[in-house]
Design a protein around this motif. Structure first.
Motif, mmCIF file in Angstrom:
data_model
loop_
_atom_site.group_PDB
_atom_site.id
_atom_site.type_symbol
_atom_site.label_atom_id
_atom_site.label_comp_id
_atom_site.label_asym_id
_atom_site.label_seq_id
_atom_site.Cartn_x
_atom_site.Cartn_y
_atom_site.Cartn_z
ATOM 1 N N HIS A 23 45.181 40.888 37.584
ATOM 2 C CA HIS A 23 44.106 40.199 36.492
ATOM 3 C C HIS A 23 43.926 38.754 36.983
ATOM 4 O O HIS A 23 44.619 38.072 37.367
ATOM 5 C CB HIS A 23 44.941 40.167 35.261
ATOM 6 N N THR B 134 39.384 42.217 36.843
ATOM 7 C CA THR B 134 40.411 42.893 37.893
ATOM 8 C C THR B 134 40.103 42.567 39.183
ATOM 9 O O THR B 134 38.713 42.767 39.443
ATOM 10 C CB THR B 134 40.743 44.331 37.557
ATOM 11 N N PHE B 135 40.911 42.099 40.060
ATOM 12 C CA PHE B 135 40.616 41.899 41.526
ATOM 13 C C PHE B 135 41.430 43.097 42.357
ATOM 14 O O PHE B 135 42.441 43.068 42.038
ATOM 15 C CB PHE B 135 40.973 40.367 41.899
ATOM 16 N N VAL B 136 40.613 43.907 42.960
ATOM 17 C CA VAL B 136 41.285 44.769 44.013
ATOM 18 C C VAL B 136 41.034 44.331 45.321
ATOM 19 O O VAL B 136 39.912 44.330 45.821
ATOM 20 C CB VAL B 136 40.748 46.128 43.785
ATOM 21 N N SER B 137 42.127 43.889 46.057
ATOM 22 C CA SER B 137 42.008 43.464 47.383
ATOM 23 C C SER B 137 41.220 44.255 48.370
ATOM 24 O O SER B 137 41.657 45.577 48.529
ATOM 25 C CB SER B 137 43.269 42.976 48.083
ATOM 26 N N THR C 173 30.245 44.120 38.883
ATOM 27 C CA THR C 173 31.062 44.330 39.813
ATOM 28 C C THR C 173 30.539 43.489 41.222
ATOM 29 O O THR C 173 29.499 43.747 41.572
ATOM 30 C CB THR C 173 31.213 45.922 40.266
ATOM 31 N N ASN D 3 47.457 46.316 45.855
ATOM 32 C CA ASN D 3 47.507 45.772 44.481
ATOM 33 C C ASN D 3 46.500 45.393 43.630
ATOM 34 O O ASN D 3 45.477 44.943 44.360
ATOM 35 C CB ASN D 3 48.801 44.724 44.255
ATOM 36 N N THR D 4 46.542 45.516 42.453
ATOM 37 C CA THR D 4 45.337 44.810 41.617
ATOM 38 C C THR D 4 45.905 43.782 40.913
ATOM 39 O O THR D 4 47.108 43.815 40.493
ATOM 40 C CB THR D 4 44.761 45.737 40.546
ATOM 41 N N ASN E 290 35.867 43.181 39.481
ATOM 42 C CA ASN E 290 35.039 43.495 38.369
ATOM 43 C C ASN E 290 35.395 42.586 37.231
ATOM 44 O O ASN E 290 36.483 41.931 36.817
ATOM 45 C CB ASN E 290 35.940 44.825 37.494
#
Length: 465
Positions: free
Chosen positions: A305, A267-270, A290, A302-303, A275
């Protein structure tokens, strides 16, 4: 509709830029096995555009220079390495114009810039090429270029020291041959430091020659700064000095690893976190970690995948693991390992992986955001058409991401060296290549080797299968 067509065409064009590394080894390995170095050189010339391409020009010259070096065609090897060095220099002095393209495609669209250990290995080959053709001045020029390169790499990041004990040691030998004792002493000291900081333990014979040389140059106190035990005697190094001649055997053992693909997802969280999870293909072990994620324009909070591939080491079968040397049927010597290319590749990948992961994940997110916007902007209201179009966009953008698997193909896995004091005259020399269990896998009977008075005679044995 027009935007969709343009996007589809762009995707197809960019996909055509896919790296050639996946097929390069498969194309050339069988030729090397059946036709040897010269057959492989010919094959590369015939298909260089298809298997290397314009963004891997450094690798083309590096691989050809390496093969010519093994084949004993030193002048041809010199020419290729000169061009490889010029490419390396140009890429450092010019602005990196391909970075923007890499942001939306993959790292393979960037010109290949050489890994640090490849650059230093190139200088080692080049020095030996000049010595082989009897050009000591040319060897000295390459030694000085190598010194500059090693200093630059060392200063680049103190936590990522890219030095080479063997290249420092070889430089000291060349300085000695040229009568430049002060420079030789400095190179011996830096060789000892590089071995202690590197991934190859200080070879006892190397330490003996360093000890003898620095003691003779009234610099014995400098030896106290190293971890290696103080030597009270240096019989082999002293014999080489007293006799005035020696045979220096350099053996290239086994084939260095190539690169395959390792898949990661997560998961990418800007402007938050990245992760990732990876499953080891050999052990089945799952690893999660991480990293800090940079902000991405248009991503908001936004997150996403993400899934992408990174290079991972792929070992090749090794027939040759070490060497044994016999001189005149009496003197038996076991050369010592001075370079471990597999360990150098591991270190280089470890140094670069975190940066590569973040850059790659950011690129995937940028393309994902762009793809979503493109799909929305080109919706027609026709459910079936829009579905097909959206799938095509997703597939097209996902196919752009390919790991950069470029690496020199014909490096040895290990380099072994020994120095043998001899009298001036002719000597019968036999080198035996041995497998990991000590079994004989090849014999190199050199016949009568002439050693002139005061000469350091270099003998190269490439057994990279």
């Amino acid at each position: 509709m027009k935007r969709f067509i343009l996007l589809a065409i762009s995707a197809l064009l960019l996909c055509s830029c896919a790296n050639k590394s996946m097929t390069r080894y498969e194309t050339l390995a069988p030729v090397l096995k059946k036709e040897g170095f010269e057959g492989t050189i010919k094959k590369i010339e015939e298909e260089k555009d298809d298997i290397y391409g314009s963004n891997s020009t450094y690798l083309y010259h590096f691989d050809q220079g390496t093969l010519y070096h093994y084949a004993g065609k030193n002048k041809e090897s010199i020419k290729h390495f000169e061009q490889a060095e010029q490419i390396y220099d140009d890429l450092f002095t010019k602005s990196v114009t391909n970075e923007a393209a890499a942001i939306v495609t993959n790292d393979n669209v960037r010109p290949y810039r050489a890994r640090p250990f490849e650059l230093l290995l190139m200088y080692q080959y080049q020095i030996l090429n000049y010595l082989a053709i009897g050009d000591l001045d040319g060897a000295l020029v390459e030694v000085r270029r190598a010194q500059i390169a090693m200093e630059a790499l060392y200063q680049k990041d103190k936590d990522k020291v890219n030095d080479n004990g063997w290249l420092r040691y070889l430089s000291a030998l060349v300085y000695e041959m040229a009568g430049e004792d002060d420079d030789a002493a400095i190179s011996y000291l830096k060789a000892a430091k590089a071995f202690e900081e590197g991934n190859v333990k200080m070879p006892p014979e190397v330490w003996e020659f360093i000890t003898e040389s620095l003691t003779r140059m009234d610099r014995a106190d400098d030896l106290k700064n190293f971890k290696s035990a103080k030597l009270s005697q240096t019989p082999k190094a002293t014999a080489a000095r007293e006799k005035g001649q020696e045979i220096i055997l350099i053996g290239y053992a086994g084939h260095s690893p190539i690169l395959g693909e390792m898949y990661l997802s997560g998961t990418f969280v800007s402007a938050g976190a990245l992760n990732l999870t990876h499953k080891d293909g050999k052990t089945g072990k799952i690893t999660s970690f991480t990293l800090i994620a940079p902000p991405v324009a248009g991503a908001g909070g936004n997150t996403f995948h993400v899934g992408f591939s990174l290079p991972q080491r792929m070992d090749l079968p090794q027939r040759t693991s070490l060497f044994a040397v016999n001189v005149d049927g009496q003197m038996k010597v076991s050369p010592e390992k001075v370079v471990a290319v597999d360990a150098e590749l591991d270190k280089n990948m470890k140094d670069e992986n975190a940066t590569t992961m973040v850059r790659t994940a950011t690129r995937v997110v940028i393309r994902t955001v762009a793809a979503q916007k493109a799909k929305s902007a080109t919706n027609t209201g026709n459910g079936l058409f829009d579905l097909v179009k959206n799938i095509a966009v997703d597939v097209g953008q996902s196919q752009l991401e390919q790991a950069d698997l470029r690496v020199g193909l014909f490096m040895p896995n290990s380099i072994y060296v020994t120095r043998i004091p001899v009298d001036a005259g002719k000597h019968q020399v036999t080198i035996t290549a041995l497998g990991s269990m000590g079994q004989v896998v090849g014999d190199y009977r050199l016949g009568q080797v002439s050693v002139a008075k005061g000469q350091k005679k270099f003998i190269l044995v490439p057994s990279i299968d």
